[in-house]
Scaffold this active site. Structure first.
Site, PDB file in Angstrom:
ATOM      1  N   ASP A 150       0.825  -1.206   0.000  1.00  0.00           N
ATOM      2  CA  ASP A 150       0.000   0.000   0.000  1.00  0.00           C
ATOM      3  C   ASP A 150       0.865   1.265   0.000  1.00  0.00           C
ATOM      4  OD1 ASP A 150      -2.623   1.358   0.426  1.00  0.00           O
ATOM      5  OD2 ASP A 150      -1.708   1.936   2.324  1.00  0.00           O
ATOM      6  N   GLU A 169       1.237  -0.544  -5.161  1.00  0.00           N
ATOM      7  CA  GLU A 169       0.282   0.525  -5.430  1.00  0.00           C
ATOM      8  C   GLU A 169       1.107   1.804  -5.510  1.00  0.00           C
ATOM      9  OE1 GLU A 169      -3.409   3.102  -3.635  1.00  0.00           O
ATOM     10  OE2 GLU A 169      -1.768   2.394  -2.391  1.00  0.00           O
TER      11      GLU A 169
END
Length: 632
Positions: free
Chosen positions: A309, A362
């Site tokens: 993330d 990401e």
């Protein structure tokens, strides 16, 4: 004392942790049921507790076994780790660490290495030892030989609590596995399952990095869910959050009264946007902690991949900061060199230790070489989310069809950089929250056009180079935005439009997985040929996908509400092309009026750079796929 006060833990055991090279630190720190030699009784069993708190004046372990009053811990010689062994304790013991800081203040902290924790709002750590017997040997053997870039990958992203409310890991092992298998996805991606107290954070504010959330059951129950997914041929990706952690006073922040896991300087150690701390990636013990955590999920829970993330926030020191709010690196630049080194370290280590594992970034910037191997100067991820493709295509989707001809480049631009990285095309939870609207509500005009457009869009996506990811509820056109506190609106899948879209997703997955041209050369320009990239007048895009072995799929998408009859295209082979998908079919709640009667015949007449041509009917706001092989 007749037995070892440290439960067998020595300073030698901790050298790797302090050097940044212990990638299985969960085996040494935290709580463990151990049996140790005893001078009088031969051996005794109890729990060893160990915690890193180098700047503490003293540390105690408190728990339900001592009425939360405190048993003293001692520094392991030559380390900043405090440890103790308490005879007679076992699993299910509740505990915390009580730490006296340098100024004499006492603070209670949960165990950073806890492998099980109480459910919020309580937060005690729980002694836990897994006894799970896995039954996924076949899957794990296949994983080690996998070549993800050349294989089909369609990912269903979900939030365990919001998929169906009040379901346990054991419930999901039946219901979720059955649904994913029926829908045909190759992988699920779980939004973070590590322990977190604040449910609306969706798990992105982690307080228990080694502790699966107890909201849905015990750690071995999660193992059972993953095992069942593997036995059904479904891979499991988990969101992993090494970019920041929350400031809850009982968790990692200022752990021994000092900035231990985080940078002390708020210009380096705090995310102002999120109100969280940033890990100090240059500190050896922090590197050991985080790399161990990544390996822990892969090794101990058989997780097949980590989607990391907020990588962009890790890469840049000035991320979301104004001038004067950040500290340049040693060369005066904005790149976070310590974070870059850490990401390379974790990617390299996991690929070496667990071949076939997926590391997915990401990452929303143009940072070069995210999926380039570390030895070639890259970050070493296997895949990167293609945020540019996502943003451009969603902008296009929201345009009234009459204006789409002027923004045609939004759908073609991604091919300019399609092979610069190994991409996943993500329609994730982030696109259907916080006022962005659900996918169905992004599309203008009436329901017929909304559903037809979505069917065309997802077919366009499934045929575009790159792996696919879609968020739960999108597959049946859920109208409300994602809300973690309620279930998906499953009942609408019985309604017109919604049910058709859900059936289309099943067929997209089945056709995709059985058609190597749609995935085999995702990362190779030889796998793609434009038929026509420039027909903005009709809002049409068309291309051929190849597998390098003589198989071809022609993909045409019409984003106009006008049907195209006798639409001329070029093809690489003459002969009969089978119509394998038509999104206007009645089974998908289409009109069923605009098809090719199951096939298209191409004749040997040059068309553009192709040796053959054919006339095709493409439905309004619809897609058609045609398949042919050299062997026919």
């Amino acid at each position: 004392m007749a037995h070892d006060q440290f439960g067998g833990l020595t300073g030698w055991d901790l050298e790797g942790f302090h050097g940044g090279g212990d990638t299985e630190v969960w085996r040494r720190l935290g709580s463990h049921v151990v049996t140790v030699p005893d001078d009088e009784r031969g051996e005794v069993t109890g729990v060893r507790f160990a915690v890193w708190a180098p700047n503490a004046k003293s540390v105690q372990v408190i728990g339900d076994f001592n009425w939360w009053t405190g048993d003293p811990m001692r520094l392991v010689p030559g380390s900043g780790v405090w440890a103790t062994f308490i005879e007679g304790l076992g699993e299910e013991t509740l505990y915390k660490f009580r730490i006296e800081t340098a100024d004499g203040t006492w603070i209670d902290k949960v165990d950073p290495m806890a492998r099980f924790s109480e459910q919020a709002p309580t937060n005690a750590s729980i002694v836990y030892e897994s006894r799970y017997a896995w039954s996924d040997d076949e899957w794990m053997a296949r994983r080690r030989e996998a070549q993800a870039h050349r294989e089909a990958m369609s990912i269903y992203e979900l939030h365990l609590g919001g998929w169906r409310r009040n379901k346990s890991y054991l419930d999901l092992a039946e219901e979720l596995v059955s649904y994913i298998k029926w829908q045909g996805y190759t992988h699920v991606e779980l939004m973070p399952v590590a322990e977190h107290p604040f449910e609306p954070s969706w798990g992105y504010q982690v307080t228990g990095y080694f502790s699966p959330t107890s909201r849905f059951g015990k750690p071995d129950d999660l193992r059972h869910l993953i095992d069942k997914l593997h036995q059904a041929g479904i891979g499991v990706i988990m969101d992993w959050v090494p970019g920041h952690f929350p400031k809850d006073e009982w968790a990692l922040g200022r752990f021994d009264g000092t900035a231990l896991y985080e940078h002390a300087d708020p210009r380096q150690g705090e995310h102002m946007d999120w109100g969280t701390y940033i890990f100090n990636y240059g500190r050896n013990e922090v590197k050991s902690f985080l790399v161990s955590n990544a390996l822990y999920w892969v090794k101990e829970f058989h997780i097949d991949g980590l989607r990391v993330d907020a990588v962009a926030s890790m890469l840049y020191l000035d991320y979301s900061r104004n001038e004067g709010e950040w500290v340049p690196n040693e060369f005066g630049g904005r790149e976070n060199l310590e974070a870059i080194d850490f990401l390379r370290y974790v990617n390299r280590h996991l690929y070496e230790r667990e071949p076939g594992v997926l590391m997915i970034a990401e990452e929303s910037t143009s940072f070069p070489g995210v999926t380039k191997p570390v030895h070639q100067g890259g970050l070493g991820f296997g895949f990167k989310w293609n945020m540019g493709w996502m943003n451009d295509t969603l902008r296009y989707l929201q345009l009234d069809p009459i204006y789409r001809q002027y923004e045609h480049n939004l759908l073609t631009f991604a091919m300019v950089y399609a092979y610069s990285e190994n991409f996943v095309l993500p329609i994730s939870h982030d696109e259907v929250v916080h006022g962005k609207g659900s996918m169905i509500n992004k599309v203008p005009q009436d329901d017929w056009r909304k559903f037809a457009t979505l069917r065309a869009y997802y077919s366009f996506m499934w045929s575009f180079p790159g792996k696919q990811l879609v968020f739960m509820g999108c597959e049946f056109g859920q109208r409300p935005e994602f809300n973690e506190s309620v279930s998906l609106e499953w009942w609408v899948s019985e309604l017109w439009g919604h049910g058709g879209l859900q059936r289309l997703f099943r067929d997209l997955n089945m056709i995709y997985r059985s058609s190597p041209p749609l995935y085999r050369l995702d990362s190779d320009p030889a796998g793609f040929s434009w038929i026509n990239a420039d027909d903005n007048a009709h809002n049409v895009l068309s291309w051929i996908r190849h597998d390098g072995e003589g198989n071809h799929v022609a993909c045409l998408t019409n984003f106009s509400p006008e049907p195209l009859r006798d639409y001329e295209i070029g093809l690489p082979l003459a002969g009969t092309w089978e119509e394998i998908l038509n999104t206007d079919a009645p089974i998908y709640d289409g009109a069923g009026e605009f098809g090719n009667l199951g096939e298209v015949t191409a004749v040997e007449q040059p068309w553009g750079h192709f040796p053959a041509r054919a006339n095709v009917t493409v439905p309004p706001l619809g897609s058609v796929w045609l398949r042919r092989s050299d062997a026919q």
